[in-house]
Design a protein around this motif. Structure first.
Motif, PDB file in Angstrom:
ATOM      1  N   UNK A 152      -0.202  -0.450  -5.295  1.00 25.43           N
ATOM      2  CA  UNK A 152      -0.414   0.262  -6.446  1.00 25.43           C
ATOM      3  C   UNK A 152      -1.661   1.413  -5.994  1.00 25.43           C
ATOM      4  N   UNK A 153      -2.744   1.236  -5.057  1.00 28.26           N
ATOM      5  CA  UNK A 153      -3.246   2.987  -4.995  1.00 28.26           C
ATOM      6  C   UNK A 153      -2.442   3.624  -4.440  1.00 28.26           C
ATOM      7  N   UNK A 154      -1.162   3.283  -3.097  1.00 30.19           N
ATOM      8  CA  UNK A 154      -0.602   4.025  -2.504  1.00 30.19           C
ATOM      9  C   UNK A 154      -0.004   4.587  -3.952  1.00 30.19           C
ATOM     10  N   UNK A 155       0.716   4.236  -4.785  1.00 35.95           N
ATOM     11  CA  UNK A 155       1.413   4.581  -5.774  1.00 35.95           C
ATOM     12  C   UNK A 155       0.699   5.520  -6.858  1.00 35.95           C
ATOM     13  N   UNK A 156      -0.806   5.141  -6.714  1.00 35.60           N
ATOM     14  CA  UNK A 156      -2.057   6.963  -7.511  1.00 35.60           C
ATOM     15  C   UNK A 156      -1.742   8.022  -6.769  1.00 35.60           C
ATOM     16  N   UNK A 157      -1.925   7.721  -5.288  1.00 33.94           N
ATOM     17  CA  UNK A 157      -1.336   8.960  -4.179  1.00 33.94           C
ATOM     18  C   UNK A 157      -0.444   9.788  -4.771  1.00 33.94           C
ATOM     19  N   UNK A 158       0.876   9.512  -4.983  1.00 32.98           N
ATOM     20  CA  UNK A 158       1.792  10.035  -5.303  1.00 32.98           C
ATOM     21  C   UNK A 158       1.775  10.416  -6.840  1.00 32.98           C
ATOM     22  N   UNK A 159       0.744  10.175  -7.265  1.00 35.58           N
ATOM     23  CA  UNK A 159       0.579  10.554  -9.367  1.00 35.58           C
ATOM     24  C   UNK A 159       0.098  11.486  -9.004  1.00 35.58           C
ATOM     25  N   UNK A 160      -0.965  11.077  -8.247  1.00 36.51           N
ATOM     26  CA  UNK A 160      -1.755  12.086  -8.026  1.00 36.51           C
ATOM     27  C   UNK A 160      -1.794  13.868  -7.849  1.00 36.51           C
ATOM     28  N   UNK A 161      -1.037  13.598  -6.489  1.00 37.70           N
ATOM     29  CA  UNK A 161      -0.168  14.483  -6.327  1.00 37.70           C
ATOM     30  C   UNK A 161       1.016  15.119  -6.623  1.00 37.70           C
ATOM     31  N   UNK A 162       1.543  14.604  -7.849  1.00 38.33           N
ATOM     32  CA  UNK A 162       2.866  15.038  -8.398  1.00 38.33           C
ATOM     33  C   UNK A 162       3.997  15.070  -7.260  1.00 38.33           C
ATOM     34  N   UNK A 163       4.041  14.125  -7.055  1.00 36.96           N
ATOM     35  CA  UNK A 163       5.204  14.272  -6.070  1.00 36.96           C
ATOM     36  C   UNK A 163       5.692  12.579  -6.336  1.00 36.96           C
ATOM     37  N   UNK A 164       5.543  12.159  -7.571  1.00 36.69           N
ATOM     38  CA  UNK A 164       6.099  10.829  -7.569  1.00 36.69           C
ATOM     39  C   UNK A 164       7.785  10.441  -7.750  1.00 36.69           C
ATOM     40  N   UNK A 165       7.908  11.900  -8.911  1.00 33.18           N
ATOM     41  CA  UNK A 165       9.247  12.077  -9.571  1.00 33.18           C
ATOM     42  C   UNK A 165      10.425  12.134  -7.984  1.00 33.18           C
ATOM     43  N   UNK A 166       9.645  12.918  -6.862  1.00 32.78           N
ATOM     44  CA  UNK A 166      10.728  13.359  -5.371  1.00 32.78           C
ATOM     45  C   UNK A 166      10.589  12.024  -4.579  1.00 32.78           C
ATOM     46  N   UNK A 167       9.890  11.547  -5.032  1.00 35.83           N
ATOM     47  CA  UNK A 167      10.016  10.022  -4.219  1.00 35.83           C
ATOM     48  C   UNK A 167      10.895   8.646  -3.953  1.00 35.83           C
ATOM     49  N   UNK A 168      12.117   8.861  -3.210  1.00 32.63           N
ATOM     50  CA  UNK A 168      12.728   8.185  -3.874  1.00 32.63           C
ATOM     51  C   UNK A 168      11.785   6.596  -3.834  1.00 32.63           C
ATOM     52  N   UNK A 169      10.743   6.217  -1.903  1.00 30.12           N
ATOM     53  CA  UNK A 169      10.277   4.846  -1.985  1.00 30.12           C
ATOM     54  C   UNK A 169       9.391   4.841  -2.890  1.00 30.12           C
ATOM     55  N   UNK A 170       9.123   5.627  -4.252  1.00 31.52           N
ATOM     56  CA  UNK A 170       8.136   5.478  -5.315  1.00 31.52           C
ATOM     57  C   UNK A 170       8.606   3.568  -6.293  1.00 31.52           C
ATOM     58  N   UNK A 171       9.770   4.717  -6.300  1.00 28.33           N
ATOM     59  CA  UNK A 171      10.689   3.858  -7.521  1.00 28.33           C
ATOM     60  C   UNK A 171      11.324   2.298  -6.743  1.00 28.33           C
ATOM     61  N   UNK A 172      11.641   2.306  -5.590  1.00 26.09           N
ATOM     62  CA  UNK A 172      11.766   1.240  -4.819  1.00 26.09           C
ATOM     63  C   UNK A 172      10.016  -0.013  -5.284  1.00 26.09           C
ATOM     64  N   UNK A 173       9.172   1.027  -5.507  1.00 22.56           N
ATOM     65  CA  UNK A 173       7.401   0.089  -5.396  1.00 22.56           C
ATOM     66  C   UNK A 173       7.739  -0.271  -6.842  1.00 22.56           C
ATOM     67  N   UNK A 174       7.909   0.945  -7.616  1.00 24.30           N
ATOM     68  CA  UNK A 174       7.608   0.616  -9.130  1.00 24.30           C
ATOM     69  C   UNK A 174       8.433  -0.816  -9.480  1.00 24.30           C
ATOM     70  N   UNK A 175       9.440  -0.916  -8.605  1.00 20.35           N
ATOM     71  CA  UNK A 175      10.633  -2.644  -9.174  1.00 20.35           C
ATOM     72  C   UNK A 175      10.296  -3.375  -8.056  1.00 20.35           C
ATOM     73  N   UNK A 176       9.407  -3.145  -7.034  1.00 20.15           N
ATOM     74  CA  UNK A 176       8.561  -4.063  -6.205  1.00 20.15           C
ATOM     75  C   UNK A 176       7.838  -4.851  -7.289  1.00 20.15           C
ATOM     76  N   UNK A 177       6.899  -4.434  -7.756  1.00 24.21           N
ATOM     77  CA  UNK A 177       5.769  -4.831  -9.023  1.00 24.21           C
ATOM     78  C   UNK A 177       6.005  -4.942  -9.606  1.00 24.21           C
TER      79      UNK A 177
END
Length: 339
Positions: A152-177
């Protein structure tokens, strides 16, 4: 006493999120105390070149002050930048993702809130990009960045820097959580994962329009989970490295416990056994009880030692003593380690 950097930082983050009255007197006093703790945290261990508590708590302190839009001395920020640059966030037997993510959130906040000059802002932006890249590299086959609790901490970094939509790793992490939400059983861990699952980071509370916040707090259900029937036996082992302990293995005994008991329950059962040859102590932290003493041996921050929790043969547990629930026949190891 040790500086309460991390605890006070989390409290101030939560206080800001509840939209307290503007210019609340006690709140200003707490911010002043947090600034003091940051200085004490470093000064108390200046000879070692790292905070007296940890870089995780130190980063939380900087993040909390930034969310409250309070400036910190440039030297305080550069200590974190130097640690990021030289890879000092890691520790033995554990992931550095959570610490790196909290530091990256602090960097992103300082830049967003324009609390630093242009040159330092550029350095912070570059450090955040590096941290984000390392998080992607640290993502495992299970989808987690480091482990389930640092994700969750790492995901917040992608959210805070507006990069979650362009990073496939973010989607995989969301599904895992979403498949492992039962791992988040304490208030502190829930407070980390819920913002991320709703697409927010702690930086968002800095710009909340509190006058528009509805009063939506409602009591939670007090319904207790069904009790698990039966018993189990767990083997408990305590290890201490040489030369501190000539006899490396200090304890090795089977411990009977009710099925579904936590590791903390197992430790209590061991302490109650006859003859009474097992003792332990814990400290309360925002993340729950922290194992601080076993068989009279203290985990000491000034010596960078802690009690590492493992399941045999050498897998670090990804939960604390109150959250981890061993299985029947499992061997649990308490090992005095250094970070």
């Amino acid at each position: 006493e040790w500086p309460e950097t991390g605890r006070l930082a989390l409290y101030l983050l939560g206080l800001r999120a509840t939209c307290p009255p503007l210019e609340h007197g006690p709140q200003r006093s707490l911010v002043t105390w947090l600034k003091y703790y940051l200085e004490e945290d470093w000064a108390g261990s200046r000879q070692h070149g790292h905070p007296l508590t940890s870089y995780y708590q130190y980063s939380l302190g900087v993040l909390a002050l930034c969310v409250h839009r309070k400036r910190v001395r440039e030297e305080v920020i550069r200590r974190l930048l130097a640690a990021e640059h030289h890879g000092r966030f890691g520790h033995a037997g554990g992931s550095a993702v959570d610490t790196e993510a909290v530091a990256a959130l602090a960097f992103a906040c300082l830049e967003r809130e324009r609390l630093v000059g242009a040159r330092l802002a550029a350095e912070l932006r570059a450090a955040t990009r590096r941290a984000r890249r390392r998080m992607v590299e640290a993502q495992g086959q299970d989808g987690f960045f480091g482990n389930v609790y640092s994700t969750p901490w790492a995901m917040q970094v992608f959210i805070a820097t507006n990069t979650c939509q362009t990073q496939p790793a973010y989607s995989r992490a969301t599904a895992a959580l979403l498949e492992n939400l039962d791992a988040f059983t304490t208030t502190a861990t829930m407070a980390q994962v819920l913002p991320a699952l709703y697409g927010h980071s702690y930086l968002d509370i800095a710009s909340m329009r509190c006058q528009e916040e509805p009063d939506t707090l409602t009591p939670i259900s007090t319904k207790m989970p069904p009790a698990m029937l039966g018993n189990m036996t767990v083997r408990l082992v305590v290890e201490c490295p040489k030369p501190r302990c000539p006899q490396r293995r200090l304890y090795d005994q089977p411990v009977p416990a009710p099925a579904g008991a936590s590791l903390l329950d197992v430790l209590r059962m061991a302490a109650a056994q006859e003859p009474p040859n097992f003792t332990f102590g814990t400290q309360d932290t925002p993340q729950g009880p922290f194992l601080s003493r076993v068989l009279g041996l203290e985990a000491q921050q000034q010596k960078q030692s802690y009690w590492q929790l493992l399941t045999a043969p050498s897998t670090s547990l990804q939960a604390g003593v109150a959250d981890y629930r061993p299985e029947d026949g499992e061997t649990l190891i308490l090992r005095l380690s250094e970070w």
